[in-house]
Design a protein around this motif. Structure first.
Motif, mmCIF file in Angstrom:
data_model
loop_
_atom_site.group_PDB
_atom_site.id
_atom_site.type_symbol
_atom_site.label_atom_id
_atom_site.label_comp_id
_atom_site.label_asym_id
_atom_site.label_seq_id
_atom_site.Cartn_x
_atom_site.Cartn_y
_atom_site.Cartn_z
ATOM 1 N N LYS A 131 0.844 -1.198 0.000
ATOM 2 C CA LYS A 131 0.000 0.000 0.000
ATOM 3 C C LYS A 131 0.877 1.245 0.000
ATOM 4 O O LYS A 131 1.805 1.367 0.785
ATOM 5 N N GLN A 132 0.512 2.164 -0.903
ATOM 6 C CA GLN A 132 1.313 3.379 -1.041
ATOM 7 C C GLN A 132 1.025 4.376 0.073
ATOM 8 O O GLN A 132 -0.125 4.653 0.382
ATOM 9 N N VAL A 133 2.082 4.912 0.658
ATOM 10 C CA VAL A 133 1.946 5.962 1.665
ATOM 11 C C VAL A 133 1.956 7.319 0.978
ATOM 12 O O VAL A 133 1.089 8.148 1.190
ATOM 13 N N GLU A 134 2.966 7.550 0.163
ATOM 14 C CA GLU A 134 2.993 8.781 -0.613
ATOM 15 C C GLU A 134 3.944 8.622 -1.794
ATOM 16 O O GLU A 134 4.748 7.688 -1.842
ATOM 17 N N PHE A 135 3.817 9.547 -2.738
ATOM 18 C CA PHE A 135 4.670 9.553 -3.911
ATOM 19 C C PHE A 135 5.434 10.871 -3.894
ATOM 20 O O PHE A 135 4.845 11.943 -3.927
ATOM 21 N N ASN A 136 6.759 10.798 -3.810
ATOM 22 C CA ASN A 136 7.586 11.995 -3.689
ATOM 23 C C ASN A 136 8.108 12.434 -5.046
ATOM 24 O O ASN A 136 8.769 11.661 -5.743
#
Lengths: 509, 509
Positions: A149-154
């Motif tokens: 599961k993705q937390v964030e995309f930087n």
């Protein structure tokens, strides 16, 4: 899955811990796994010339991580690169989201103004470079394999590629030099996967440098890459790992330019409509270089813009002919709101629209990494979940910022929302908390040498680089390298509650 | 020759110096060109866990050095290796010199006693390993090319191979990344010669490890090399450069054993007449390793033997089956008195006797590196030169110790000799001072970040390794790598007199 974590890491006798700590401390300095010490760990005036360094915070053991999740994150990275490049190219789509945020988020609003100002004058560089890091957790649910599961995309200043590769080497050396660790089946199961973060990030920058083409100055100038950095950056050795690869392997000159010095040390001639960005090193002002690529390791957070001069400097970079990593638009594509819109379960299929040539299977798997997340701009499910204490317990509230430290968690959410004007709620996104392994543990060596142990949560970051033009043509798209960052859940050492966030590596299972 | 030094190094503007200092400081930490800070540069209690590090002291510029002298030093190293191996094998010859020193030098006397005790019991290891460094200066005389003159020959704990290689890399990077330095013809003339000190030293240790053969324990044990080190060693990163090469490249386990812990962590079974040295890591006492090679980076100076227990530990190592680097006899061969006897212009031709198979041309060149030196044991030329203030001005008085810091210079010599009993004079050797370039200059970055500039004297060290048996058979004899150490002559910065000794590299001319 939970069983892998029980009994790991093995207990350490005082002599074992002493050995691991001493080895890690010395290894870190020998190999540049280092940071400049923060003022909090040094008495005032102890280091007037700024020569001291210490180990980066590291775990003493690699952490177990599900192999399937690791491989999935790597497999999806080039599609994620493409997705964020496509979003950045679609100014209408992105602009619609941004315009919704403008009246509640000054930082987003000011970035957007930079874009509008340069757009009005006309951009002179149609290439953009992304050095991205997609962050994930392995989500545990009953009766199913762990899922990614993705937390964030930087999309800006994705850090720790340099130091992360080194932690992998440290743990590998410990694993392959028995009897460094006490015996444990997992520690005998192999070594962490290769970590090519430095090579990947440098190759991305080198691709942009090459694509820039010949000097646009008259007479022509030698070319180089500028790292725009914060004054007094303590994480400098992470950055130097990438610049060393550029200079030693790619033979490309790299300059470090403090964000506060951009307007002093770089210039754009009014008389050259191509607007090459010219850098004059303060130590050799008679030498001039043309900057092909601006790599931002600064200007990602609101508190870095202290005055109008900082916005002026950012605009100056944006209007130049240098390839920006990232452009303002690409930075804005990293807003949490974008992630939430992409994740919306109903409505238009944005993913398929952005990834036209991509296998639908990949698009489905990409979608599978989204945690449920909700808009708070109007009445509906998001507001209901956020304001109810019971459901809020399973969520995190995020502003548009990257990088953490700004989030509101669980039971704090309803009270927080009620403390701000309802008109500001649309600046926030509600995201269902990912459920990491409950009983994961590790031991961390802080950068002041203190050792902390306890329950931890690990976040996997995967690096990717992409170079594209504003017509959507992709010139370079690569995945490579990873970061495992491990944080203490509730650490209580010697009666003192203390958190830690350490660089870690991976044992796949 | 003097002209090469005038106008070098070029003047630095404040911005140029700032850039070089910042680059050197950061490069040093990134690449392990580091030391642990001494208590004098840190407030008490500032680093309770010993995590801090700083750059090793380095020059900002490489120093010019005559190419002929550099090449000659390299060309002679394997002959020097062989000479000191042969001296060590000739116990009668060496013993005669040592016995002369016994009543005036406790340290030499105690070392000799260790040898006698082990000899009485019988040595069980007939191989010896030498990791040597021969130190020189380029001697300037009117109307002649500079000539190579030996300062001393180090047979124990020859240090700085690890860090010296790194300084060469630092200067090479600065030279090949214009505009790091201000323009100067010498700085455009090329880069320092390759420095293979780490590879050479590690290969020597690896050769001993291989020659040791299979385990002599029953049941047999895994084999490894022990670095015997000082407690709280601050020059640890120099040593780790060599041990990393052994573990990563040669795949040989390396253990660091503090000299104070030898009797706790190693043992020799009474029931095994082969006397293998068994090491049990304190962090894994159930694991046992057999030490093939004892590499001493401790026990070279009298103040390291604090009690009878230290002499017991040294004897314990000496009587073991491990190959010693060095043996007590080999350490004693480094006495200044040996150097003086070899250099005697009249009397027996010791060099030719020790180097039977060697080309007489090489022997002549070896002899050519000796500075005039004199015995003070009886009335004669040495005493005359030492006691006359005018002639004393051209000399240095040296005890038997290696490593410097114990010498008496020039006008201090007559008074010093008169202050000690005449019977002790034979413990000292008078050596004609070598005449270095008078106007050599450099700029040094100390490990507290202070920058000093001024006139300097540079000493070249060349590394060599040799493995031989006590019948004089040579199994391995190599030369490789170098050190340039540069010291301030009279440094006066901001009104404060301060000396410096820095690691440097070489530009050949």
């Amino acid at each position: 899955m939970e069983s892998i974590y029980s009994g790991y890491p093995p207990e350490l006798s005082p002599e074992q811990q002493k050995y691991l700590v001493k080895t890690a401390k010395d290894w870190a300095i020998q190999n540049g796994l280092a940071v400049r010490p923060s003022p909090t760990i040094l008495p005032a005036g102890a280091d007037p010339n700024g020569v001291l360094a210490t180990n980066a915070p590291v775990t003493l053991f690699p952490s177990p991580f599900p192999k399937g999740c690791f491989e999935e994150a790597n497999a999806l990275q080039t599609a994620y690169n493409e997705l964020y490049a496509a979003i950045t190219c679609n100014e209408a789509w992105l602009g619609k989201i941004i315009e919704d945020l403008i009246d509640v988020d000054d930082f987003v609003s000011n970035l957007w103004k930079v874009h509008l100002a340069v757009q009005k004058e006309g951009y002179v560089q149609n290439l953009s470079l992304g050095l991205f890091r997609s962050d994930y957790m392995a989500h545990v649910s009953a009766n199913a394999a762990p899922s990614l599961k993705q937390v964030e995309f930087n999309t800006i200043s994705s850090s720790f590629g340099g130091l992360s590769s080194l932690v992998r080497s440290l743990h590998t050396e410990l694993l392959t030099s028995p009897p460094s660790y006490p015996p444990h089946p997992l520690l005998q199961s192999g070594v962490p996967p290769e970590n090519s973060a430095v090579e990947t990030l440098a190759a991305g920058l080198a691709a942009a440098h090459q694509a820039y083409g010949p000097s646009k100055s008259t007479p022509s100038l030698p070319l180089g890459i500028a790292f725009v950095v914060q004054d007094g950056e303590r994480n400098i050795f992470d950055q130097l790992a990438v610049s060393r690869q550029l200079t030693v392997h790619h033979h490309i000159p790299v300059f470090r330019v403090a964000s506060s010095q951009i307007l002093n040390q770089t210039s754009i001639s009014n008389s050259n409509s191509a607007r090459p960005l010219v850098y004059r090193p303060p130590h050799a002002p008679e030498s001039a270089f043309e900057v092909t690529t601006v790599y931002l390791r600064a200007y990602y957070a609101p508190d870095e813009y202290k005055s109008a001069r900082d916005w002026e400097a950012r605009t100056h970079l944006e209007r130049s002919a240098a390839i920006k990593c990232p452009t303002v638009l690409n930075q804005l594509s990293g807003c949490k709101k974008v992630q939430q819109v992409l994740a919306e379960p109903t409505g238009p299929d944005h993913l398929s629209a952005f990834l036209k040539g991509t296998d639908p299977g990949i698009i489905g798997r990409l979608r599978g990494t989204f945690a449920p997340q909700y808009d708070l701009s109007s009445h509906g499910q998001g507001r209901e979940l956020a304001l109810n204490l019971e459901t809020a317990m399973h969520h995190v509230l995020k502003p548009q910022r990257e990088g953490g430290g700004n989030n509101v968690y669980k039971s704090d959410i309803p009270e927080f929302l009620r403390s701000i004007p309802e008109s500001d709620w649309k600046g926030w996104v509600l995201m269902e908390l990912i459920n990491p392994a409950a009983n994961a543990k590790n031991v961390a060596l802080r950068n002041d040498g203190e050792v902390l142990r306890g329950n931890v949560i690990s976040e996997l970051g995967v690096y990717g680089t992409i170079l594209w033009n504003n017509a959507g043509k992709i010139l370079h798209n690569e995945q490579g390298g990873w970061l495992l960052r491990t944080k203490g859940k509730e650490v209580n050492e010697g009666g003192v509650a203390a958190g830690f966030s350490s660089l870690d590596s991976i044992l796949l299972f």
